[in-house]
Write a protein that holds these residues in place. Structure first.
Motif, PDB file in Angstrom:
ATOM      1  N   GLY A  89      34.489 -13.017  -7.124  1.00  0.00           N
ATOM      2  CA  GLY A  89      33.054 -13.199  -7.296  1.00  0.00           C
ATOM      3  C   GLY A  89      32.225 -11.959  -6.972  1.00  0.00           C
ATOM      4  N   ARG A  90      32.862 -10.891  -6.530  1.00  0.00           N
ATOM      5  CA  ARG A  90      32.167  -9.649  -6.199  1.00  0.00           C
ATOM      6  C   ARG A  90      32.340  -8.656  -7.342  1.00  0.00           C
ATOM      7  NH1 ARG A  90      33.529  -8.739   0.203  1.00  0.00           N
ATOM      8  NH2 ARG A  90      32.886 -10.824   0.841  1.00  0.00           N
ATOM      9  N   THR A  91      31.350  -7.797  -7.535  1.00  0.00           N
ATOM     10  CA  THR A  91      31.480  -6.728  -8.516  1.00  0.00           C
ATOM     11  C   THR A  91      31.979  -5.496  -7.782  1.00  0.00           C
ATOM     12  OG1 THR A  91      29.644  -7.648  -9.801  1.00  0.00           O
ATOM     13  CG2 THR A  91      30.263  -5.367 -10.248  1.00  0.00           C
ATOM     14  N   VAL A  92      33.119  -4.989  -8.216  1.00  0.00           N
ATOM     15  CA  VAL A  92      33.751  -3.840  -7.573  1.00  0.00           C
ATOM     16  C   VAL A  92      33.796  -2.692  -8.574  1.00  0.00           C
ATOM     17  CG1 VAL A  92      35.843  -2.973  -6.456  1.00  0.00           C
ATOM     18  CG2 VAL A  92      35.155  -5.365  -6.139  1.00  0.00           C
ATOM     19  N   LEU A  93      33.205  -1.573  -8.196  1.00  0.00           N
ATOM     20  CA  LEU A  93      33.200  -0.386  -9.044  1.00  0.00           C
ATOM     21  C   LEU A  93      33.962   0.725  -8.330  1.00  0.00           C
ATOM     22  CD1 LEU A  93      32.116   1.079 -11.598  1.00  0.00           C
ATOM     23  CD2 LEU A  93      30.172   1.780 -10.207  1.00  0.00           C
ATOM     24  N   PRO A  94      35.173   1.070  -8.812  1.00  0.00           N
ATOM     25  CA  PRO A  94      35.910   2.172  -8.182  1.00  0.00           C
ATOM     26  C   PRO A  94      35.159   3.491  -8.405  1.00  0.00           C
ATOM     27  CG  PRO A  94      37.308   0.927  -9.703  1.00  0.00           C
ATOM     28  CD  PRO A  94      35.906   0.471  -9.904  1.00  0.00           C
ATOM     29  N   LEU A  95      35.063   4.307  -7.373  1.00  0.00           N
ATOM     30  CA  LEU A  95      34.365   5.582  -7.477  1.00  0.00           C
ATOM     31  C   LEU A  95      35.318   6.774  -7.432  1.00  0.00           C
ATOM     32  CD1 LEU A  95      31.319   4.835  -5.147  1.00  0.00           C
ATOM     33  CD2 LEU A  95      31.414   4.714  -7.649  1.00  0.00           C
ATOM     34  N   THR A  96      36.593   6.514  -7.221  1.00  0.00           N
ATOM     35  CA  THR A  96      37.589   7.580  -7.231  1.00  0.00           C
ATOM     36  C   THR A  96      38.468   7.412  -8.460  1.00  0.00           C
ATOM     37  OG1 THR A  96      38.835   6.213  -5.687  1.00  0.00           O
ATOM     38  CG2 THR A  96      37.730   8.114  -4.763  1.00  0.00           C
ATOM     39  N   ARG A  97      38.846   8.547  -9.060  1.00  0.00           N
ATOM     40  CA  ARG A  97      39.632   8.516 -10.296  1.00  0.00           C
ATOM     41  C   ARG A  97      41.128   8.393 -10.049  1.00  0.00           C
ATOM     42  NH1 ARG A  97      37.322  13.171 -14.323  1.00  0.00           N
ATOM     43  NH2 ARG A  97      35.187  13.049 -13.673  1.00  0.00           N
ATOM     44  N   HIS A  98      41.597   9.024  -9.000  1.00  0.00           N
ATOM     45  CA  HIS A  98      43.039   9.140  -8.810  1.00  0.00           C
ATOM     46  C   HIS A  98      43.476   8.425  -7.543  1.00  0.00           C
ATOM     47  CE1 HIS A  98      42.827  12.126 -11.948  1.00  0.00           C
ATOM     48  NE2 HIS A  98      41.896  12.756 -11.275  1.00  0.00           N
ATOM     49  N   PRO A  99      44.710   7.931  -7.552  1.00  0.00           N
ATOM     50  CA  PRO A  99      45.202   7.322  -6.321  1.00  0.00           C
ATOM     51  C   PRO A  99      45.317   8.386  -5.235  1.00  0.00           C
ATOM     52  CG  PRO A  99      46.946   7.466  -7.969  1.00  0.00           C
ATOM     53  CD  PRO A  99      45.690   7.927  -8.616  1.00  0.00           C
ATOM     54  N   GLY A 100      45.047   8.011  -4.043  1.00  0.00           N
ATOM     55  CA  GLY A 100      45.120   8.942  -2.933  1.00  0.00           C
ATOM     56  C   GLY A 100      44.985   8.187  -1.634  1.00  0.00           C
ATOM     57  N   PRO A 101      44.992   8.894  -0.526  1.00  0.00           N
ATOM     58  CA  PRO A 101      44.946   8.206   0.763  1.00  0.00           C
ATOM     59  C   PRO A 101      43.637   7.456   0.988  1.00  0.00           C
ATOM     60  CG  PRO A 101      44.819  10.580   1.062  1.00  0.00           C
ATOM     61  CD  PRO A 101      45.094  10.332  -0.385  1.00  0.00           C
ATOM     62  N   LEU A 102      42.518   7.991   0.495  1.00  0.00           N
ATOM     63  CA  LEU A 102      41.226   7.301   0.640  1.00  0.00           C
ATOM     64  C   LEU A 102      40.706   6.906  -0.733  1.00  0.00           C
ATOM     65  CD1 LEU A 102      39.272   9.382   3.309  1.00  0.00           C
ATOM     66  CD2 LEU A 102      40.067   7.046   3.512  1.00  0.00           C
ATOM     67  N   GLN A 103      40.225   5.696  -0.837  1.00  0.00           N
ATOM     68  CA  GLN A 103      39.635   5.205  -2.072  1.00  0.00           C
ATOM     69  C   GLN A 103      38.191   4.810  -1.796  1.00  0.00           C
ATOM     70  OE1 GLN A 103      41.293   4.883  -5.307  1.00  0.00           O
ATOM     71  NE2 GLN A 103      42.381   6.423  -4.114  1.00  0.00           N
ATOM     72  N   ALA A 104      37.308   5.104  -2.746  1.00  0.00           N
ATOM     73  CA  ALA A 104      35.893   4.780  -2.594  1.00  0.00           C
ATOM     74  C   ALA A 104      35.503   3.720  -3.623  1.00  0.00           C
ATOM     75  CB  ALA A 104      35.044   6.031  -2.782  1.00  0.00           C
ATOM     76  N   PHE A 105      34.675   2.781  -3.190  1.00  0.00           N
ATOM     77  CA  PHE A 105      34.214   1.697  -4.050  1.00  0.00           C
ATOM     78  C   PHE A 105      32.741   1.417  -3.787  1.00  0.00           C
ATOM     79  CE2 PHE A 105      38.613   0.914  -2.877  1.00  0.00           C
ATOM     80  CZ  PHE A 105      39.233   0.729  -4.106  1.00  0.00           C
ATOM     81  N   LYS A 106      32.055   0.959  -4.821  1.00  0.00           N
ATOM     82  CA  LYS A 106      30.718   0.392  -4.659  1.00  0.00           C
ATOM     83  C   LYS A 106      30.905  -1.101  -4.904  1.00  0.00           C
ATOM     84  CE  LYS A 106      26.154   0.019  -6.554  1.00  0.00           C
ATOM     85  NZ  LYS A 106      25.528  -0.129  -7.841  1.00  0.00           N
ATOM     86  N   LEU A 107      30.472  -1.913  -3.968  1.00  0.00           N
ATOM     87  CA  LEU A 107      30.602  -3.359  -4.099  1.00  0.00           C
ATOM     88  C   LEU A 107      29.232  -4.008  -4.128  1.00  0.00           C
ATOM     89  CD1 LEU A 107      33.214  -2.461  -2.184  1.00  0.00           C
ATOM     90  CD2 LEU A 107      33.499  -4.900  -2.126  1.00  0.00           C
ATOM     91  N   THR A 108      29.084  -4.992  -4.990  1.00  0.00           N
ATOM     92  CA  THR A 108      27.901  -5.836  -4.998  1.00  0.00           C
ATOM     93  C   THR A 108      28.381  -7.242  -4.658  1.00  0.00           C
ATOM     94  OG1 THR A 108      26.870  -4.458  -6.693  1.00  0.00           O
ATOM     95  CG2 THR A 108      25.913  -6.648  -6.327  1.00  0.00           C
ATOM     96  N   ILE A 109      27.868  -7.743  -3.549  1.00  0.00           N
ATOM     97  CA  ILE A 109      28.287  -9.055  -3.052  1.00  0.00           C
ATOM     98  C   ILE A 109      27.137 -10.026  -3.301  1.00  0.00           C
ATOM     99  CG2 ILE A 109      29.076 -10.347  -1.037  1.00  0.00           C
ATOM    100  CD1 ILE A 109      29.903  -7.547   0.133  1.00  0.00           C
ATOM    101  N   PRO A 110      27.403 -11.135  -3.998  1.00  0.00           N
ATOM    102  CA  PRO A 110      26.320 -12.073  -4.300  1.00  0.00           C
ATOM    103  C   PRO A 110      25.787 -12.770  -3.040  1.00  0.00           C
ATOM    104  CG  PRO A 110      28.424 -12.970  -5.035  1.00  0.00           C
ATOM    105  CD  PRO A 110      28.695 -11.574  -4.543  1.00  0.00           C
ATOM    106  N   ALA A 111      24.557 -13.229  -3.137  1.00  0.00           N
ATOM    107  CA  ALA A 111      23.891 -13.902  -2.015  1.00  0.00           C
ATOM    108  C   ALA A 111      24.632 -15.163  -1.584  1.00  0.00           C
ATOM    109  CB  ALA A 111      22.455 -14.255  -2.402  1.00  0.00           C
TER     110      ALA A 111
END
Length: 187
Positions: free
Chosen positions: A86-108
């Protein structure tokens, strides 16, 4: 460097012929002798700024186009959001690696905690809305501009604190990598 210089002459010839300009016409437009231009195009003469500037003007191209400078690839990350629980997850990193970045939108509507544990380390930053973070016995509410970090082996959950959706940035290290902040206060 020498291979880049070797490409200048053929590039000048290609641009000149694409524009239907003869060597004679280019010589007249630049003030450079026809034999010098011919040797430049065939690789018998090394290009110099003194030769390339008038050629660039006559061909109506930037000098770097004659030299063939490397083009910088588009640095933007082109990813597609996906729905996860139910959450919108937008990956912000292109390649696999030790740290991954995401933007999440969590509904009310996601306000009821379901604590989980897994390997890793997470850093959260609230961009908008109010985030409710349950971390073991702690029940916290974070607002825009606030951040939290925690070991994900500790029972945790995060969602909306109610009243609207929440947008967050998440940095996650599956192997327990932590984010390092290198800012110092001016005291």
């Amino acid at each position: 460097m020498s291979s880049a210089l070797a490409e200048v002459g053929p590039r000048v010839r290609r641009m000149r012929t694409q524009r239907d300009i003869t060597l004679t016409a280019l010589a007249e437009a630049t003030g450079i002798s026809k034999s010098t231009l011919s040797r430049l195009e065939s690789g018998g003469r090394r290009p110099s700024l003194e030769l390339l500037l008038p050629i660039a003007v006559a061909l109506q191209v930037p000098v770097d186009e004659l030299i063939g400078t490397l083009r910088v690839a588009d640095p933007r990350v082109h990813t597609s959001p996906r729905r996860v629980d139910g959450r919108t997850v937008l990956p912000l990193t292109r390649h696999p690696g030790p740290l991954q970045a995401f933007k999440l939108t969590i509904p009310a509507t996601q306000t009821e905690p379901r604590l989980v544990t897994h390997d890793g380390y997470e850093w959260l930053y609230v961009m908008s809305g109010r985030l409710r973070l349950r971390l073991a016995e702690h029940d916290l509410v974070l607002g825009p501009g606030e951040a939290a970090e925690f070991d994900t082996r500790v029972p945790h959950w995060f969602g909306s604190a109610g009243g609207g959706p929440v947008e967050i940035l998440s940095l996650f290290g599956r192997q327990g990598e932590r984010m390092h902040v290198r800012a110092r206060s001016r005291r």
